[in-house]
Design a protein around this motif. Sequence first.
Motif, PDB file in Angstrom:
ATOM      1  N   LYS A  11       9.953  -2.545 -15.455  1.00  0.00           N
ATOM      2  CA  LYS A  11      10.652  -1.734 -16.460  1.00  0.00           C
ATOM      3  C   LYS A  11      11.558  -0.692 -15.815  1.00  0.00           C
ATOM      4  N   ASP A  12      11.186  -0.173 -14.650  1.00  0.00           N
ATOM      5  CA  ASP A  12      12.072   0.746 -13.929  1.00  0.00           C
ATOM      6  C   ASP A  12      13.372   0.043 -13.533  1.00  0.00           C
ATOM      7  N   LEU A  13      13.265  -1.210 -13.075  1.00  0.00           N
ATOM      8  CA  LEU A  13      14.459  -1.961 -12.696  1.00  0.00           C
ATOM      9  C   LEU A  13      15.329  -2.265 -13.912  1.00  0.00           C
ATOM     10  N   VAL A  14      14.696  -2.599 -15.029  1.00  0.00           N
ATOM     11  CA  VAL A  14      15.451  -2.832 -16.271  1.00  0.00           C
ATOM     12  C   VAL A  14      16.240  -1.568 -16.625  1.00  0.00           C
ATOM     13  N   GLN A  15      15.589  -0.417 -16.565  1.00  0.00           N
ATOM     14  CA  GLN A  15      16.272   0.843 -16.887  1.00  0.00           C
ATOM     15  C   GLN A  15      17.414   1.142 -15.925  1.00  0.00           C
ATOM     16  N   GLY A  72      24.583  -2.347 -17.359  1.00  0.00           N
ATOM     17  CA  GLY A  72      24.196  -3.732 -17.629  1.00  0.00           C
ATOM     18  C   GLY A  72      23.308  -3.855 -18.849  1.00  0.00           C
ATOM     19  N   LYS A  73      23.017  -5.072 -19.179  1.00  0.00           N
ATOM     20  CA  LYS A  73      22.118  -5.411 -20.283  1.00  0.00           C
ATOM     21  C   LYS A  73      20.995  -6.218 -19.640  1.00  0.00           C
ATOM     22  N   ALA A  74      19.797  -5.648 -19.561  1.00  0.00           N
ATOM     23  CA  ALA A  74      18.713  -6.279 -18.801  1.00  0.00           C
ATOM     24  C   ALA A  74      17.480  -6.488 -19.669  1.00  0.00           C
ATOM     25  N   MET A  75      16.679  -7.489 -19.280  1.00  0.00           N
ATOM     26  CA  MET A  75      15.436  -7.791 -19.981  1.00  0.00           C
ATOM     27  C   MET A  75      14.362  -8.108 -18.951  1.00  0.00           C
ATOM     28  N   GLY A  76      13.223  -7.428 -19.057  1.00  0.00           N
ATOM     29  CA  GLY A  76      12.116  -7.655 -18.135  1.00  0.00           C
ATOM     30  C   GLY A  76      11.269  -8.842 -18.553  1.00  0.00           C
ATOM     31  N   TYR A  99      21.945 -11.177 -21.057  1.00  0.00           N
ATOM     32  CA  TYR A  99      21.009 -10.300 -20.353  1.00  0.00           C
ATOM     33  C   TYR A  99      20.895 -10.689 -18.885  1.00  0.00           C
ATOM     34  N   ILE A 100      20.554  -9.703 -18.075  1.00  0.00           N
ATOM     35  CA  ILE A 100      20.159  -9.935 -16.693  1.00  0.00           C
ATOM     36  C   ILE A 100      18.635 -10.006 -16.724  1.00  0.00           C
ATOM     37  N   PRO A 101      18.038 -11.197 -16.520  1.00  0.00           N
ATOM     38  CA  PRO A 101      16.575 -11.271 -16.498  1.00  0.00           C
ATOM     39  C   PRO A 101      16.035 -10.616 -15.220  1.00  0.00           C
TER      40      PRO A 101
END
Length: 169
Positions: free
Chosen positions: A101-105, A112-116, A156-158
């Motif tokens: 979750k830290d990397l997603v944030q 970016g648009k990220a999803m864990g 999203y960036i997974p």
Amino acid sequence: MQIDYDIRANALVEALPYLQEYNDKVVVVKYGGNAMTNETLKQAVMQDIVLLSLVGIKVVLVHGAMLKKINKQSEFVNGLRYTDEETIDIVQMVLAGKVNKDLVQLLQRAGGKAMGLCGLDGDLIKAKQLNPDLGFVGDITEIDPDPINTALNNGYIPVVSTVASGKNG
């Protein structure tokens, strides 16, 4: 100031063939080690990943965790890492939770648009026990790309943590 624009323009001209070649392709980035502990490097990596995503390259970020950071000493059996039940519980909490979750944030703060995701989600990553003497250490036997592709196809960036499920959970 003109020199800065010339340098940027030249960099883009040089990068253009690569951007065209990798447009809409999936690139997997393995992220760990010093890049996870050095804040300046961490920010630079996240910005680069977002840039790649923005120019049409589908980036999947796969990460690990450093046991030193969670105050757990690594144990080894015949030169291979041993992981007991307590350690795997801690690794799952830290890897699939805090680190992911830290990397997603960080990616989202970089634009970016990220999803864990974690290997347990939708049985994304399946594994088998490598050797009972090594405890909860395994080899990947199967990856279901559907959750990753769904995220990528929706922009999203997974961000994938490498916790996996085995036959017996």
